[in-house]
Structure formats: structure tokens, C-alpha cells
Scaffold this active site. Structure first.
Site, PDB file in Angstrom:
ATOM      1  N   GLY A  78      18.048  37.826-112.488  1.00 13.03           N
ATOM      2  CA  GLY A  78      16.601  37.816-112.272  1.00 13.03           C
ATOM      3  C   GLY A  78      16.238  37.842-110.796  1.00 13.03           C
ATOM      4  O   GLY A  78      16.977  37.333-109.954  1.00 13.03           O
ATOM      5  N   ARG A 142      21.650  42.844-115.239  1.00 13.49           N
ATOM      6  CA  ARG A 142      22.347  41.708-115.840  1.00 13.49           C
ATOM      7  C   ARG A 142      23.702  42.065-116.451  1.00 13.49           C
ATOM      8  O   ARG A 142      24.232  41.305-117.268  1.00 13.49           O
ATOM      9  CB  ARG A 142      21.453  41.052-116.898  1.00 13.49           C
ATOM     10  N   ASP A 173      26.159  32.260-113.349  1.00 14.26           N
ATOM     11  CA  ASP A 173      27.074  33.157-114.078  1.00 14.26           C
ATOM     12  C   ASP A 173      27.596  34.279-113.184  1.00 14.26           C
ATOM     13  O   ASP A 173      28.777  34.620-113.224  1.00 14.26           O
ATOM     14  CB  ASP A 173      26.369  33.767-115.295  1.00 14.26           C
ATOM     15  N   LYS A 199      21.566  32.415-105.666  1.00 13.42           N
ATOM     16  CA  LYS A 199      20.208  32.885-105.951  1.00 13.42           C
ATOM     17  C   LYS A 199      19.729  32.385-107.307  1.00 13.42           C
ATOM     18  O   LYS A 199      20.528  32.312-108.236  1.00 13.42           O
ATOM     19  CB  LYS A 199      20.238  34.417-105.981  1.00 13.42           C
ATOM     20  N   THR A 200      18.537  31.999-107.458  1.00 14.92           N
ATOM     21  CA  THR A 200      17.777  31.866-108.704  1.00 14.92           C
ATOM     22  C   THR A 200      16.562  30.987-108.467  1.00 14.92           C
ATOM     23  O   THR A 200      16.657  29.920-107.832  1.00 14.92           O
ATOM     24  CB  THR A 200      18.574  31.302-109.912  1.00 14.92           C
ATOM     25  N   ASP A 202      15.270  29.361-110.647  1.00 15.75           N
ATOM     26  CA  ASP A 202      15.388  28.206-111.554  1.00 15.75           C
ATOM     27  C   ASP A 202      15.845  26.936-110.838  1.00 15.75           C
ATOM     28  O   ASP A 202      15.681  25.839-111.362  1.00 15.75           O
ATOM     29  CB  ASP A 202      16.386  28.507-112.682  1.00 15.75           C
TER      30      ASP A 202
HETATM   31  P1  FBP Z   1      18.420  34.216-113.115  1.00 17.30           P
HETATM   32  O1  FBP Z   1      19.055  33.004-113.733  1.00 17.30           O
HETATM   33  O2  FBP Z   1      19.197  35.441-113.332  1.00 17.30           O
HETATM   34  O3  FBP Z   1      18.062  33.991-111.677  1.00 17.30           O
HETATM   35  O4  FBP Z   1      17.023  34.457-113.857  1.00 17.30           O
HETATM   36  C1  FBP Z   1      16.033  33.526-113.865  1.00 17.30           C
HETATM   37  C2  FBP Z   1      14.912  33.836-114.856  1.00 17.30           C
HETATM   38  O5  FBP Z   1      13.743  34.169-114.146  1.00 17.30           O
HETATM   39  C3  FBP Z   1      14.659  32.667-115.808  1.00 17.30           C
HETATM   40  O6  FBP Z   1      13.820  31.698-115.239  1.00 17.30           O
HETATM   41  C4  FBP Z   1      14.067  33.349-117.004  1.00 17.30           C
HETATM   42  O7  FBP Z   1      14.265  32.607-118.189  1.00 17.30           O
HETATM   43  C5  FBP Z   1      14.836  34.641-117.046  1.00 17.30           C
HETATM   44  O8  FBP Z   1      15.234  34.924-115.714  1.00 17.30           O
HETATM   45  C6  FBP Z   1      14.033  35.793-117.592  1.00 17.30           C
HETATM   46  O9  FBP Z   1      14.848  36.906-117.670  1.00 17.30           O
HETATM   47  P2  FBP Z   1      14.360  38.408-117.730  1.00 17.30           P
HETATM   48  O10 FBP Z   1      14.005  38.835-116.352  1.00 17.30           O
HETATM   49  O11 FBP Z   1      15.553  39.137-118.219  1.00 17.30           O
HETATM   50  O12 FBP Z   1      13.170  38.455-118.633  1.00 17.30           O
END
Ligand code: FBP
Length: 547
Positions: A78, A142, A173, A199-200, A202
Site C-alpha cells: 500500500g 502486492r 511482509d 513503510k506502512t 499502519d
Molecule cells: P501496507 O500494509 O501494504 O502498507 O498497506 C496498508 C493498507 O493501507 C491498510 O491500512 C489497508 O487495510 C490496506 O492497505 C488496503 O489495501 P488495498 O490498497 O489493497 O486496498
């Protein structure tokens, strides 16, 4: 590219760097490391990259002659504000080592490496993306890099482009996969280094050596700005309860940080719900009681923050979801029935305990639990409209209480979900500086021949000049976990710690915030102006560091 006025002005911003990275650097090695758990298993799986020391960089005198190097970079998962600055820091770092060094970006995530889809990132391209949000310079994806044939396919293009090191910018991951790749290339003696970057949005990739994942700061500031605006609207009109779901996957770091920044009337923390073994009804009663108390004071308005992953942390819901996953995976009849019949069919065919919970859910949510599934057949929890689920159940509870003469207020609801709008915002000064430093640090790790390390920049609540740059062996963050029915080495995810300072501060204040409206309005991120307005790190980080 058509640029906004802010983009043009912001392009001139020179991110701050730790003092140690401003000239030539030397490596200072710390103690040898161990994985956080399951040391024997992790050492067995990573014989070439296990036990390496934590390192930090210190400034040294004199220029070092360094040959030109080619480096590859991948954005994985993400989006998170600051990714472009990691890349510009990396670019500036390798160019400083030798002006003939080259940076190649793999397109649309790890898949770009396997499919040999790449572009050279020249100074002209990099300049267009400095201090901007988004991952669009090369795109993200991803695809999981975890199989030997993918590693070998990647090696073909790495060899063709003469790449010495790969930098993987990703979450837990992706960095786990970076470590597996580093180990594989080291075991085969291919001479390719792999470096990770945390990165994230979250905020769940952190530990004693990684203070925060980049993007968390900016995303929380964006959400807090809008929550603050809603709170002011709410207090002005005094007629709505706002139920606000916040992104963050499993962990509740984003919801907690936004609560600390805005002081809402209610914030649910999933980790606490799990620890207290709360049922969905317990959560509903908790919110309804606050609504009723406020109504008794004449305050028929308020705000409720809900973390995206809540449902999975409610033990009874977890069991229901697990049974639904299993039941629907092996059933052929469900899909052939009409909507109403589907609901009855599920109720009749799952365990009594789970059927009772399923039957108590609002129609829409029950349907989401059976329909929206990912390619593995699992419920897509982030698609469940928890904010609507909770507000509807709270409304029902209040009506029960009204009938019993316990409640006599008004309960009009609004719903919001904040997630994607925060992931590509222009990085705050904190993220712009932190990311640039992470990228620059990655270049120093490469120059010093390191592999299997994550770029680390610490002491970030101090002025940037005092930040500590270095590297942490990724194996140090690993433990064994069950994934898809098999035990696998993975980076341990950081959930909200209920004995940590951020949660404690929240828990000590929440009763006051619930009843005595104490909203804070943080306003939009500021890029220019006084340092106390522009350079504040998150409350989470400040409290974790005792500030
Ligand atoms: P990452 O863990 O890859 O940084 O993604 C975070 C995130 O934004 C989460 O908060 C959310 O649940 C998810 O990605 C949403 O994923 P997508 O962009 O595939 O809808």
C-alpha cells in the site's frame, strides 16, 4: 506533469539529514543480534544473514573513492506518504558516492523485478517527485516475492543491468520477503545485496530499532485534520453522532494516534477489545452508554473512532468468520439461492453459537460476511462497514433503553471511512526528512557491503541533525508464525501495547473526553512556518520516548 502551486514551492524543500550522513561515513558495529523469538529455527533458515550486528554510521574525515554502482528499487504494498523521498535520498546517496552510479526502478512493485519491467530513474525524473506524495514514480504492487523461480527470474535482469543491490521499500511482509531474498542471493554467492526500508501508514512495523514506519505521521495528520473539522461541525450544529472508521488493517495505531490528536468522545482500540474478551454487544453497550450519558446532559452529538480491523479482534466474531470461511469454501448450494434464502441457509447450517451471532447482525453486514471474499475465499474484513454496523446496533440498543424509560435523547448518525485519502498526501516535514534519511542510509548500507539489513533512522523526536542512522539485521525482527497452515519465518507485527505510554495516556483521559466535550482541531499539515507547527512528530512517538 501539471504541478500545483504547493508542489512547485515544496519541490525546493531540502529534507534534513542526520549529521552523520553529511560527509563520509564509517560503520560502528554493535553487539551481535538474535531474532525476537524462535532463535534456533530462524538461525537454521537464515545461516548467512542471521546474528549480524546492529550498525550505526558516524561521520569521518576525508573523501573515499567509490566506484560507480547500479542499484534497483522496488515499492511494495500500500502507498504511504514519503516513498518518493526514500527514492530521492537513495538517488542522492549513490550519486554522492559516484556521479556515474545509476538507479533503476522496477515498475508496479515486486512483479516488475520478476517480469523485467523497469525504468532508469534519472535526475530529471527524480526532481519531479521530490517531497511529493504517492508511489506513482514507478508504481507499487502486492506480488509476493517468495519463490525460488521468482528470485532466479529477478537475477536475470539484475545481472543484465549490472545491479549490485536491491532496495525493497515495504511493510512487514515485503521486508520478510526481502530478507528471504537476501539470504538466497547470499547462499548462492550471487553478489547481490538486498536492503529493506520500513513503510506502512499502519504503523505496525516498529520495534526497539525501528521507531516508526514512514507514512504513519502524515496519514494520521491528514485523518486528524478531517476528524477535527468534523468535530467542529458537530459541536456547531449539535445534531449528529459521527461514526468514523480509520484504516490500519489489524493494529489500532492509527485510531489511537488520531484519538490523541483530536480527543473524540469515543475511540475503540481493537487490542483492548480482544484482551478484555469483549463481545460485539459489549462494544455496543459501551458506546450506547456514552451516547445516553451525553443525551442526559443535553448533548445529542459526538464522535466515535473505529479501527478498521475491529471485527477480527472480537473473539466471537473471529470464530464466526472462521466458520463461515470454512463452510462456504466447501459448499455448493449457497451460491444458487436467492438473497433471503442465503441468510436462512447459513443460519441453519453453521453451529448454534455462531448462528445466533450471525442472525443478530444487520442484514447488510451479514451479507458482506458471506459475499465479499478475497481470492483465497476469506472475508475481506476491510470492506465490512463496521461504522454502520456499530451505529445501527447502538441505535437499536438505545431504542430498547427508551422503551424501558432509561434513555430519552435523539440519535442521528453520519458515517465516514478515512483511509485512501491519507496514503498519498504530500509528506509532512517529519516524513519528508525521515524518508529522505532512510533512503540515504540505504545507500550507505550498500556502499558498506551490507545485505539483509533494514535501513534504520532513530532518535527522531530530537532535531534531525541528532538522528542516528544505521542498519538493523532483518532476522533480528523475526519469529515463526503459522501462515496458510505452515510455520513460516516472518517479521513480528507490532500491535498497540496496552501497557505502553500512548494507550495509557488515552485510557487516563477517555472518560473526560466522553462526557466533557474536549475536542482538539489540529488543522491541516503545515509545510512552511514555525517549527512547533511544522515539525511535530506523532503523539505516539513522543509518548513512547517519554516526551
Ligand atoms: P501496507 O500494509 O501494504 O502498507 O498497506 C496498508 C493498507 O493501507 C491498510 O491500512 C489497508 O487495510 C490496506 O492497505 C488496503 O489495501 P488495498 O490498497 O489493497 O486496498
Amino acid at each position: 506533469m501539471i504541478k500545483s502551486a504547493l508542489q512547485i514551492a515544496r519541490a525546493a524543500y531540502q529534507p534534513k539529514l542526520p549529521k552523520a550522513l553529511k560527509g563520509s561515513v564509517k560503520v560502528v558495529e554493535g553487539e551481535k543480534t538474535q531474532s525476537v523469538a524462535d532463535q534456533k529455527e530462524i538461525e537454521g533458515l537464515f545461516p548467512n544473514t542471521y546474528g549480524m550486528p546492529v550498525i550505526k554510521f558516524e561521520k569521518t574525515d576525508g573523501a573515499v573513492d567509490f566506484p560507480a554502482i547500479n542499484v534497483g528499487v522496488i515499492l511494495s504494498g500500500g502507498q504511504a506518504p514519503g516513498g518518493h523521498n526514500v527514492i530521492s535520498g537513495l538517488f542522492d546517496g549513490i550519486k554522492k558516492l559516484n556521479a556515474d552510479s545509476k538507479l533503476y526502478g522496477f515498475i508496479l512493485g515486486p512483479g516488475g523485478l520478476v517480469d523485467h519491467n523497469y525504468k532508469e530513474l534519472t535526475a530529471e525524473i527524480i526532481d519531479d517527485y521530490r517531497n511529493t506524495g504517492g508511489f506513482d514514480i514507478i508504481g507499487s504492487g502486492r506480488t509476493k516475492l517468495e519463490k525460488v523461480d521468482q528470485f532466479e527470474k529477478g537475477l536475470e535482469i539484475i545481472k543484465k543491468l549490472g545491479i549490485k543491490a536491491l532496495v525493497m521499500i515495504g511493510g512487514d511482509d515485503s521486508n520478510t520477503n526481502a530478507c528471504v531474498l537476501a539470504e538466497y542471493y547470499a547462499a548462492k554467492d550471487y553478489g547481490v545485496q538486498v536492503i529493506g526500508c520500513p513503510k506502512t501508514i499502519d504503523g505496525d512495523l516498529k520495534n526497539s530499532m525501528i521507531e516508526t514506519s514512514f507514512g504513519f505521521d502524515t496519514a494520521c495528520k491528514v485523518y486528524s485534520e478531517v476528524i477535527g473539522n468534523i468535530q467542529r461541525d458537530c459541536k456547531s450544529a449539535q445534531k449528529y453522532w459521527h461514526f468514523i472508521k480509520l484504516m490500519g488493517r489489524s493494529a489500532s495505531h492509527i485510531a489511537l494516534e488520531c484519538a490523541l490528536q483530536t480527543q473524540p468522545n469515543v475511540c475503540i482500540v481493537s487490542e483492548e477489545v480482544e484482551k478484555k474478551n469483549m463481545s460485539l454487544d459489549d462494544v455496543v453497550v459501551y458506546i450506547a452508554e456514552i451516547v445516553a450519558k451525553r443525551a442526559a446532559n443535553g448533548d445529542n452529538y459526538g464522535t466515535v473512532l473505529i479501527p478498521e480491523g475491529l471485527i477480527e479482534f472480537i473473539p466471537a466474531m473471529k470464530n464466526l468468520i472462521a466458520e463461515l470461511n470454512d463452510f462456504l469454501a466447501h459448499d455448493d448450494k449457497f451460491a444458487t439461492l436467492d438473497k433471503d434464502a442465503q441468510r436462512d441457509y447459513v443460519i441453519k447450517n453453521i453451529s448454534k453459537e455462531n448462528a445466533k451471532i450471525y442472525a443478530s447482525l444487520p442484514q447488510g453486514v451479514a451479507r458482506q460476511l458471506t459475499l465479499d471474499r478475497d481470492p483465497h475465499g476469506n472475508v475481506q474484513v476491510s470492506l465490512i462497514e463496521t461504522e454502520k454496523l456499530l451505529s445501527e446496533m447502538v441505535a437499536n440498543k438505545l431504542e430498547e433503553w427508551r422503551a424501558e424509560g432509561k434513555y430519552n435523547g435523539k440519535f442521528s448518525r453520519q458515517h465516514h471511512f478515512f483511509g485512501y485519502e491519507g496514503r498519498c498526501a504530500a509528506p509532512s516535514n517529519y516524513d519528508a526528512d525521515y524518508c529522505y534519511s532512510l533512503g540515504y542510509t540505504a545507500s550507505a548500507l550498500i556502499a558498506n557491503g551490507k545485505t539483509g539489513y533494514m535501513s534504520s533512522v532513530r532518535n527522531t523526536t530530537a532535531p534531525a541533525a541528532e538522528w542516528i542512522a544505521g542498519g538493523v539485521p532483518i532476522t533480528m525482527m523475526m519469529n515463526m508464525e503459522r501462515r496458510h497452515g505452515e510455520m513460516k519465518p516472518v517479521i513480528q507485527k507490532a500491535l498497540v501495547e496496552l501497557d505502553g505510554a500512548p494507550f495509557k495516556k488515552f485510557a487516563a483521559s477517555r472518560e473526560d473526553w466522553a462526557i466533557n466535550t474536549q475536542y482538539i482541531y489540529p488543522g491541516p499539515i503545515q509545510y512552511f512556518g514555525p517549527t512547533e507547527v511544522c515539525d511535530q512528530p506523532t503523539q505516539t512517538l513522543l509518548l513512547e520516548q517519554g516526551k
